[in-house]
Design a protein around this motif. Structure first.
Motif, PDB file in Angstrom:
ATOM      1  N   ILE A 171      25.502  29.647 -33.489  1.00  0.00           N
ATOM      2  CA  ILE A 171      24.650  28.751 -32.697  1.00  0.00           C
ATOM      3  C   ILE A 171      23.562  28.124 -33.555  1.00  0.00           C
ATOM      4  O   ILE A 171      22.869  27.206 -33.145  1.00  0.00           O
ATOM      5  N   ASN A 172      23.412  28.628 -34.778  1.00  0.00           N
ATOM      6  CA  ASN A 172      22.399  28.140 -35.723  1.00  0.00           C
ATOM      7  C   ASN A 172      20.984  28.362 -35.190  1.00  0.00           C
ATOM      8  O   ASN A 172      20.149  27.461 -35.180  1.00  0.00           O
ATOM      9  N   LEU A 173      20.717  29.603 -34.761  1.00  0.00           N
ATOM     10  CA  LEU A 173      19.404  29.935 -34.216  1.00  0.00           C
ATOM     11  C   LEU A 173      18.391  30.188 -35.333  1.00  0.00           C
ATOM     12  O   LEU A 173      18.776  30.511 -36.466  1.00  0.00           O
ATOM     13  N   PRO A 174      17.108  30.075 -35.041  1.00  0.00           N
ATOM     14  CA  PRO A 174      16.066  30.346 -36.050  1.00  0.00           C
ATOM     15  C   PRO A 174      16.163  31.771 -36.615  1.00  0.00           C
ATOM     16  O   PRO A 174      15.918  31.994 -37.798  1.00  0.00           O
ATOM     17  N   ILE A 175      16.476  32.742 -35.744  1.00  0.00           N
ATOM     18  CA  ILE A 175      16.661  34.118 -36.194  1.00  0.00           C
ATOM     19  C   ILE A 175      18.150  34.449 -36.080  1.00  0.00           C
ATOM     20  O   ILE A 175      18.711  34.440 -34.983  1.00  0.00           O
ATOM     21  N   GLN A 176      18.786  34.749 -37.209  1.00  0.00           N
ATOM     22  CA  GLN A 176      20.235  34.951 -37.219  1.00  0.00           C
ATOM     23  C   GLN A 176      20.630  36.359 -37.628  1.00  0.00           C
ATOM     24  O   GLN A 176      21.803  36.650 -37.803  1.00  0.00           O
ATOM     25  N   ARG A 177      19.643  37.230 -37.755  1.00  0.00           N
ATOM     26  CA  ARG A 177      19.931  38.613 -38.148  1.00  0.00           C
ATOM     27  C   ARG A 177      19.191  39.571 -37.235  1.00  0.00           C
ATOM     28  O   ARG A 177      17.988  39.402 -36.986  1.00  0.00           O
ATOM     29  N   PHE A 178      19.902  40.571 -36.755  1.00  0.00           N
ATOM     30  CA  PHE A 178      19.283  41.579 -35.882  1.00  0.00           C
ATOM     31  C   PHE A 178      18.099  42.246 -36.569  1.00  0.00           C
ATOM     32  O   PHE A 178      17.056  42.458 -35.952  1.00  0.00           O
ATOM     33  N   ASN A 179      18.264  42.598 -37.844  1.00  0.00           N
ATOM     34  CA  ASN A 179      17.197  43.303 -38.556  1.00  0.00           C
ATOM     35  C   ASN A 179      15.907  42.488 -38.607  1.00  0.00           C
ATOM     36  O   ASN A 179      14.810  43.034 -38.496  1.00  0.00           O
ATOM     37  N   GLU A 180      16.043  41.166 -38.765  1.00  0.00           N
ATOM     38  CA  GLU A 180      14.865  40.308 -38.785  1.00  0.00           C
ATOM     39  C   GLU A 180      14.195  40.288 -37.410  1.00  0.00           C
ATOM     40  O   GLU A 180      12.965  40.357 -37.296  1.00  0.00           O
ATOM     41  N   PHE A 181      15.002  40.220 -36.364  1.00  0.00           N
ATOM     42  CA  PHE A 181      14.468  40.252 -34.995  1.00  0.00           C
ATOM     43  C   PHE A 181      13.770  41.576 -34.734  1.00  0.00           C
ATOM     44  O   PHE A 181      12.686  41.625 -34.135  1.00  0.00           O
ATOM     45  N   TYR A 182      14.392  42.667 -35.205  1.00  0.00           N
ATOM     46  CA  TYR A 182      13.830  44.013 -35.043  1.00  0.00           C
ATOM     47  C   TYR A 182      12.449  44.091 -35.692  1.00  0.00           C
ATOM     48  O   TYR A 182      11.486  44.600 -35.109  1.00  0.00           O
ATOM     49  N   GLU A 183      12.327  43.573 -36.912  1.00  0.00           N
ATOM     50  CA  GLU A 183      11.042  43.609 -37.620  1.00  0.00           C
ATOM     51  C   GLU A 183       9.985  42.800 -36.876  1.00  0.00           C
ATOM     52  O   GLU A 183       8.845  43.236 -36.720  1.00  0.00           O
ATOM     53  N   ARG A 184      10.374  41.630 -36.414  1.00  0.00           N
ATOM     54  CA  ARG A 184       9.411  40.763 -35.735  1.00  0.00           C
ATOM     55  C   ARG A 184       8.941  41.351 -34.410  1.00  0.00           C
ATOM     56  O   ARG A 184       7.762  41.310 -34.084  1.00  0.00           O
ATOM     57  N   ILE A 185       9.880  41.891 -33.651  1.00  0.00           N
ATOM     58  CA  ILE A 185       9.504  42.385 -32.326  1.00  0.00           C
ATOM     59  C   ILE A 185       8.623  43.629 -32.435  1.00  0.00           C
ATOM     60  O   ILE A 185       7.785  43.893 -31.577  1.00  0.00           O
ATOM     61  N   ASN A 186       8.774  44.392 -33.491  1.00  0.00           N
ATOM     62  CA  ASN A 186       7.906  45.552 -33.698  1.00  0.00           C
ATOM     63  C   ASN A 186       6.531  45.135 -34.213  1.00  0.00           C
ATOM     64  O   ASN A 186       5.522  45.724 -33.867  1.00  0.00           O
ATOM     65  N   GLN A 187       6.502  44.109 -35.046  1.00  0.00           N
ATOM     66  CA  GLN A 187       5.232  43.664 -35.624  1.00  0.00           C
ATOM     67  C   GLN A 187       4.425  42.814 -34.649  1.00  0.00           C
ATOM     68  O   GLN A 187       3.200  42.882 -34.615  1.00  0.00           O
ATOM     69  N   LEU A 188       5.107  42.012 -33.830  1.00  0.00           N
ATOM     70  CA  LEU A 188       4.419  41.029 -33.003  1.00  0.00           C
ATOM     71  C   LEU A 188       4.369  41.415 -31.526  1.00  0.00           C
ATOM     72  O   LEU A 188       4.120  40.571 -30.676  1.00  0.00           O
TER      73      LEU A 188
END
Length: 334
Positions: free
Chosen positions: A85-102
């Protein structure tokens, strides 16, 4: 500054799926996009190739949030979908880091968590079964082997009616644990005496299986783990002093005060064996651990998965019939 909140893996995975679903609905301008709608959306993206269209059916399934497709999704599949889908976040690990930090109620991430929690409530029974089996690393073909301490009283006294007994507190814990397994459809369950432990490990096979050791002092499986240093320098026992040692600190039982300490440990060995240890310093502690796991296994699951590691030991303080989590220690199993 607010303390960083740690979000559990499964909640984050479903939140990541909700993030993907929201983006798909925005791009298709439909709440319930069909496979055809999604194929049209993918074809509009010049960067997509013909192979990316194969995920259209999977995406449409995820958008059906009244089904458990998203609950059972694998993170690598979600990564493929996000890339297609060409989303801004394309990796689970990146989403995981962001949701924990933010993590804050004011961010968009909180809405994904809210949606994930509401979604998961639909499938609470299925959810429980999935999480319980994940805690045990249960595989139907291998099942669970529970090891109970074998007391050869009859061999010592011919006046006793049988040659082998288990302690009442150990048996009670095993009965509760078995009931919990059956309730969660972990039905391939076997009870073994610890005299068979040596034979189990003599085979040296790498077949995935789960072994459960009930009781600390005297259980040959727990003794084998200690002898082979699977607890490292973190955990040991002092049977003569009625104590256990965790990270160099001693913990003792006190019968008069109805005080004891219990342990729940999960070890993931390199030979694909998963070993759980359940026990107290005295029988009272083992009994209370059994009752606690029966009622609160989800709290144990949360404590284990929050560590992002496969091997953990949790210490519980038992006092006047009440039990509280005392400390969580990450282990490096061999």
């Amino acid at each position: 500054m607010k303390k960083e909140r740690k979000i559990h893996y499964d909640t984050v995975k479903v939140s990541y799926g909700m993030y993907i679903i929201d983006e798909v609905r925005k791009k298709t301008n439909k709440d319930h996009p069909t496979e055809t709608d999604i194929k049209k959306m993918l074809q509009k993206n010049a960067k997509q190739n013909a192979g990316s269209l194969t995920v259209a059916k999977q995406i449409s399934r995820y958008c059906k949030t009244n089904h458990d497709y998203l609950l059972k999704a694998k993170e690598e599949t979600l990564d493929i979908v996000a890339k297609a889908i060409n989303l801004p976040i394309q990796r689970f690990n990146e989403f995981y880091e962001r949701i924990n930090q933010l993590y804050k109620r004011s961010t968009n991430y909180y809405t994904y968590l809210e949606k994930a929690e509401l979604y998961m409530l639909q499938f609470k029974a299925a959810n429980d079964e999935i999480y319980f089996k994940r805690l045990l690393n249960y595989r139907e073909e291998a099942g669970i082997k529970t090891i109970l301490i074998d007391y050869p009283f009859g061999e010592l006294d011919i006046n006793l009616p049988a040659s082998h007994f288990g302690a009442y507190t150990d048996i009670k814990t095993e009965v509760l644990f078995k009931q919990l397994c059956l309730q969660m459809n972990a039905t391939n369950y076997k009870l073994l005496t610890d005299s068979l432990v040596v034979k189990i490990f003599e085979k040296e096979n790498k077949k995935p299986e789960t072994l459960v050791s009930i009781g600390l002092f005297g259980n040959k499986l727990t003794a084998w783990l200690l002898k082979n240093n699977f607890f490292g320098n973190c955990f040991n026992w002092l049977p003569q002093q009625n104590k256990i040692v965790l990270k160099g600190k001693e913990y003792a039982a006190n019968r008069e005060k109805k005080a004891d300490y219990g342990v729940f440990a999960r070890l993931q060995l390199k030979n694909q064996k998963t070993i759980l240890v359940i026990g107290g310093i005295e029988g009272y502690g083992t009994e209370k651990m059994g009752e606690y796991i029966w009622r609160n296994w989800r709290k144990i699951y949360d404590a284990v998965t929050a560590q992002e590691c496969s091997s953990v030991i949790i210490l519980y303080k038992i006092y006047q019939g009440k039990i509280h989590q005392q400390e969580v220690v990450v282990l490096t199993a061999e």
